[in-house]
Design a protein around this motif. Sequence first.
Motif, mmCIF file in Angstrom:
data_model
loop_
_atom_site.group_PDB
_atom_site.id
_atom_site.type_symbol
_atom_site.label_atom_id
_atom_site.label_comp_id
_atom_site.label_asym_id
_atom_site.label_seq_id
_atom_site.Cartn_x
_atom_site.Cartn_y
_atom_site.Cartn_z
ATOM 1 N N ARG A 103 -9.716 -5.829 -3.786
ATOM 2 C CA ARG A 103 -9.654 -6.553 -2.073
ATOM 3 C C ARG A 103 -8.596 -7.129 -2.064
ATOM 4 O O ARG A 103 -8.086 -6.330 -1.238
ATOM 5 N N GLU A 104 -7.799 -7.542 -2.628
ATOM 6 C CA GLU A 104 -6.807 -8.314 -2.352
ATOM 7 C C GLU A 104 -5.429 -7.352 -2.544
ATOM 8 O O GLU A 104 -4.560 -7.183 -2.476
ATOM 9 N N ALA A 105 -5.624 -6.031 -3.774
ATOM 10 C CA ALA A 105 -4.505 -4.936 -3.929
ATOM 11 C C ALA A 105 -4.565 -3.985 -2.800
ATOM 12 O O ALA A 105 -3.535 -3.911 -1.886
ATOM 13 N N ILE A 106 -6.348 -4.335 -1.965
ATOM 14 C CA ILE A 106 -6.341 -2.674 -0.976
ATOM 15 C C ILE A 106 -5.138 -3.917 0.151
ATOM 16 O O ILE A 106 -4.235 -3.328 0.879
ATOM 17 N N TYR A 107 -5.446 -5.245 0.566
ATOM 18 C CA TYR A 107 -5.015 -5.713 1.121
ATOM 19 C C TYR A 107 -3.424 -5.661 1.434
ATOM 20 O O TYR A 107 -3.276 -5.946 2.881
ATOM 21 N N HIS A 108 -2.916 -6.503 0.587
ATOM 22 C CA HIS A 108 -1.741 -6.142 0.065
ATOM 23 C C HIS A 108 -0.746 -4.950 0.303
ATOM 24 O O HIS A 108 0.010 -4.762 1.233
ATOM 25 N N LEU A 109 -1.667 -3.729 0.096
ATOM 26 C CA LEU A 109 -1.271 -1.864 0.297
ATOM 27 C C LEU A 109 -1.025 -2.211 2.274
ATOM 28 O O LEU A 109 -0.294 -1.907 2.552
ATOM 29 N N VAL A 110 -2.615 -2.692 2.667
ATOM 30 C CA VAL A 110 -3.058 -2.570 4.031
ATOM 31 C C VAL A 110 -1.681 -3.203 4.812
ATOM 32 O O VAL A 110 -0.938 -2.333 5.439
ATOM 33 N N THR A 111 -0.793 -4.362 4.054
ATOM 34 C CA THR A 111 -0.083 -5.769 4.920
ATOM 35 C C THR A 111 1.238 -4.171 4.967
ATOM 36 O O THR A 111 1.909 -4.284 5.926
ATOM 37 N N ALA A 112 1.826 -4.264 3.497
ATOM 38 C CA ALA A 112 2.843 -3.513 3.866
ATOM 39 C C ALA A 112 3.088 -1.754 4.054
ATOM 40 O O ALA A 112 3.578 -1.451 4.675
ATOM 41 N N ARG A 113 1.820 -1.193 4.739
ATOM 42 C CA ARG A 113 1.962 0.459 5.278
ATOM 43 C C ARG A 113 2.021 0.313 6.688
ATOM 44 O O ARG A 113 3.365 0.233 7.514
ATOM 45 N N ARG A 114 1.417 -1.428 7.499
ATOM 46 C CA ARG A 114 1.215 -1.670 8.855
ATOM 47 C C ARG A 114 2.969 -2.003 8.809
ATOM 48 O O ARG A 114 3.361 -1.866 10.605
ATOM 49 N N HIS A 115 3.704 -2.802 8.212
ATOM 50 C CA HIS A 115 4.799 -3.210 8.037
ATOM 51 C C HIS A 115 6.024 -2.310 8.146
ATOM 52 O O HIS A 115 6.919 -3.166 7.566
#
Length: 187
Positions: free
Chosen positions: A65-77
Amino acid sequence: MNHEHAFVCGNPVLDFAATLRARRSARFEMFATPDRLDAWFIESGLVDSVVPGGEADVERAKAVREAIYHLVTARRHEQDYDQAALDLVNDAARRPPATPQLTRAGRRTEATVEQALSLVARLAVELLSGPDVPLMKECGNPECTRVYVDRSRGTRRHWCGMESCGNKFKAAAYRARKKDASAAAGR
């Protein structure tokens, strides 16, 4: 069935990432016990039943979950992906997923936690490489850290959900305006 998890993000991957709430402040963990994790997989509709998991499954699910959150955040930014997060999600996606079966009553998907997590990871791969990336937004409530897919007309949505954040925020803004108006009247 009593639903205790919220599904307001428009994509199960983002709902999964949002199971750690209020990341900037209170940090409220929805996967406190193995049965809460099992319940999420069923309530999400990804599987119909899950073999009860243990603490190790919870820890693995939290890590993914935390890895997904980091990837989503990176993609958004529009930032580079963290390699460790990428490896973790891809590893989960490589595991055999839950397989739907046809029964006399219709479709049924039974899974282990690992198989259910594989489904989530595969959906993360689809989301982060798909057409919804530009529609991903973080909730406008500063206390909330949910990311959602904004499919509203003109992509004008500000909240992960009206029930969870929108109404609270609007009510607080209304009270603040009313207080300011009465303070101004008393001058």
